[in-house]
Design an enzyme around this catalytic site. Structure first.
Site, short mmCIF file in Angstrom:
data_model
loop_
_atom_site.label_atom_id
_atom_site.label_comp_id
_atom_site.label_asym_id
_atom_site.label_seq_id
_atom_site.Cartn_x
_atom_site.Cartn_y
_atom_site.Cartn_z
N PRO A 44 0.93 -1.21 0.06
CA PRO A 44 0.03 0.19 -0.15
C PRO A 44 0.85 1.17 -0.06
O PRO A 44 2.10 1.32 0.58
CB PRO A 44 -0.73 -0.10 1.25
CG PRO A 44 0.05 -1.03 2.21
CD PRO A 44 0.61 -1.82 1.43
N CYS A 45 0.43 2.44 -0.61
CA CYS A 45 1.02 3.43 -0.66
C CYS A 45 0.19 4.91 -0.22
O CYS A 45 -0.29 5.50 -1.08
CB CYS A 45 1.56 3.61 -2.09
SG CYS A 45 2.46 2.17 -2.98
N GLN A 46 0.04 4.85 0.96
CA GLN A 46 -1.00 5.76 1.69
C GLN A 46 -0.55 7.28 1.08
O GLN A 46 -1.29 8.26 1.14
CB GLN A 46 -1.28 5.71 2.76
CG GLN A 46 -1.91 4.07 3.26
CD GLN A 46 -1.05 3.27 3.70
OE1 GLN A 46 0.21 3.16 3.22
NE2 GLN A 46 -1.42 2.39 4.64
N PHE A 94 0.81 8.21 -1.58
CA PHE A 94 0.68 8.74 -2.85
C PHE A 94 -0.62 9.67 -3.06
O PHE A 94 -1.53 8.92 -3.81
CB PHE A 94 0.81 7.59 -3.65
CG PHE A 94 2.00 6.83 -3.86
CD1 PHE A 94 3.19 7.19 -3.16
CD2 PHE A 94 2.29 5.57 -4.73
CE1 PHE A 94 4.16 6.53 -3.43
CE2 PHE A 94 3.47 4.84 -4.80
CZ PHE A 94 4.59 5.46 -4.05
#
Length: 337
Positions: A61-63, A65
């Site tokens: 996950p890339c919160q 981004f």
């Protein structure tokens, strides 16, 4: 599903997820732990090297981004799990890696983040390719769009397939044979009550003598009264507006449509107020097995844990038929590498 591929090592911090994975893949070495801890990281790297792992697959996950996170990008502390993914690839230097992420990763901040990802892995010697794929184009009875990034040590970019020759499927194709439970009915293990009614069902039932996880949510009497107002394949516009509740989305309290693909299955598919995840005809939300069918899991794949955990496992998964298509593409292109 594709000859030549085998999961050697798997990791997750949730013991319920690991339990399900281990029971379905007994030959895989499973590591339960926080990938940010040095102990877990070392175990993953050591075991992967022992088992000659040459491919790494994950959905970090890339919160961070988002437009607000642009100043930090990949260095944003909220992207720590993505950083750990990069570190694993750096340590193992696999021949191929795949990243699965949300659709808007590509467009976010005018492409700032996808460019950062390319730079990060190109510095490690990888050639990358990416695209947005829709699981529906690979025989999954669901419109589910995701970003797929494939990296390889070869100078040749691996094509991210946009579709294959699998027949397009619908909710009817997936679950029509399971349309007999009412609210609160069913059990974790049961016998099939109907013959398969589609080619998709024949394939999905192959190898499974019993039916698992087909257990309907026990809805409240108030929820059932609402569902009774909604006609087959209908939505909440058939209810008085005062019964809509706090949910503002137009799809809440909506039924699936038999001859269309399902919208994206998420982790709350057992809740009618969550979205278009009520049965097309019956007064209940779809069961875990019906959701698993819509995700393209074979009936032989059994989910373990309490209802909340099982819903989470199914809703968070990458559809197996999409994964299969990616594997077939990689296998085909590596014939010429």
């Amino acid at each position: 599903m594709v000859e030549g591929f085998q999961t050697e090592v798997a990791t997750d911090f949730d013991p319920k997820v690991i339990n399900t994975f281990q029971k379905n893949f007994p030959n895989t070495y499973c590591i339960c732990g926080d990938i940010c801890s040095s102990e877990t990281k070392q175990a993953i790297i050591q075991k992967s090297k022992e088992r000659n792992v040459n491919m790494v697959i994950g959905g970090p996950p890339c919160q961070g981004f988002s437009l607000k996170g642009k100043n930090l990008g990949i260095k944003d502390p909220r992207n720590f799990l993505f950083r750990e993914y990069v570190n694993i690839v750096k340590e193992l230097h696999p021949q191929v890696f795949i990243i699965e992420n949300v659709k808007n990763l590509i467009a976010s901040a005018n492409g700032f983040f996808i460019r950062q990802i390319y730079e990060e892995f190109e510095n490690l010697g990888y050639t990358l390719n990416h695209d947005i794929v829709n699981a529906y184009n690979f025989g999954v009875p669901q419109t589910r769009e995701r970003t797929i990034i494939i990296g390889t040590l070869s100078n040749k970019r691996i094509t991210v397939p946009k579709q294959n020759n699998a027949p397009r499927t619908t909710v009817r194709d997936a679950i029509s044979d399971l349309a007999y439970l009412d609210s609160g009915e069913g059990s974790d293990i049961s016998e099939y009550q109907n013959d398969s009614q589609s080619e998709y069902q024949q394939k999905i039932r192959n190898g499974s003598k019993m039916l698992y996880n087909h257990k309907a949510t026990n809805h409240s009497s108030f929820a059932l009264e609402k569902l009774k107002m909604i006609p087959p394949e209908g939505d909440k516009t058939s209810m008085p507006k005062e019964l809509y509740g706090k949910q503002q989305f137009s799809t809440t309290w909506a039924r699936l449509k038999w001859d269309s693909p399902s919208p994206t299955i998420d982790t709350r598919f057992d809740t009618p107020s969550n979205g278009r995840n009520s049965h097309p005809l019956l007064n209940r939300s779809i069961t875990p097995r019906e959701a698993a069918r819509i995700q393209s899991f074979p009936d032989s794949f059994i989910f373990y844990g309490n209802k909340c955990s099982v819903c989470k496992q199914i809703g968070n998964a990458v559809p197996p038929l999409l994964a299969k298509a990616l594997a077939e593409q990689i296998k085909e292109e590596f014939k010429n590498v």
